[in-house]
Motif scaffolding. Sequence first.
Motif: not given
Length: 365
Positions: A154-164
């Motif tokens: 989840a942390d890595q996803l939010l780095q790549l797509a911060p507007t998630t």
Amino acid sequence: MSPLAATALDLPFGSAGGSVELFLDLYTGETPLIPARAFMLAPQTPPPRLPAGLELMAVPGKCLSGPPFTAYVNALRRALAQRIDPSSVDILHLQHLAFGGTPALIRALPARPRIAFAHGTDLLFAEAHRDQLRVLRETERLADAIVVPTGAMADQLLQLAPTTDRRKIVKIPWGIPDHLLTTPPPRPARRSTGHLRLLYAGRLTAEKGIESLLRAMPVTQAAELSIAAPRHQFHALTPLVRLLKVRVHYLGWLSRPQLWKAFADHDALVMPSTTLEAMGLVALEAQACGLPVIYQPVPGLSDTLAATGLATDFTNPAALAQDLSRLRSTTGLLPTLQAAGRTNAARYPLTATAAALNDLGKQLA
């Protein structure tokens, strides 16, 4: 009744990797844990046997970027649209947030709810390829739920797509076959050879850290290394093995039952990954079979294993040698890790993963 899913993994059947094994575990077999129309790519040579419920697509041109990637996605979309009656499907299970199968499935069945799965390689490739990052962000936007197996994902996803939208993110750990927890292969008493028998099992791609492991082996004394990996990847590694003058026992690319049996012939599984791991299913399978795990504490593996494995630094040969010496000479350490590993693996039955995903599907369908 659980909703019927449509799902596609755009890898050739027979490909290596935990995401492939999880896909087959969940969606195929005579009585699949998740009812689905499940698709993979046809391999270059026809497989001797297909799992029940798996369908193959003969779509060439798999790639990552540019106009060829667009053409590949369109070809996948056409293949899926020809095979699936939209009225028969309740929900989409989007394997990976990137790559070709996910946008193809969304476009083939645009009116169905969508659960997207972050597997790890999709996040790594989105970091390195602009077109894959675009697909990831589009998938994140169109998905009704995004399943991650660990907090690190989840942390890595939010780095790549911060507007998630964080409300979309659902943590559901991956699981291993229940029978491996209840009736693992027999493990004989350890033979006192004076050597630690180490096993590496999996792909030999750069992020798996195999080079660091090989460079550390000459420093580590009284340790033997076996490798179970795809044959073509091991052959590509041979020049480095010869250069470093490391003795390696190559086991071949083992089926999972063969690998589970091979666990009994070793003292520890080594996982020298250099970057994010989705979860580390092979580590949990090893623990279920009574094989301790030595691992690089990267995100994902640290979540899954924590103190139930032995964390070390494979990039520091002296540190690895010291930890292996401690493992070999400290009375009771191996049995302690075995017991902790079995307890840890028992937290992750595959049926619990399937039940959580089916429940999520019912909420959305």
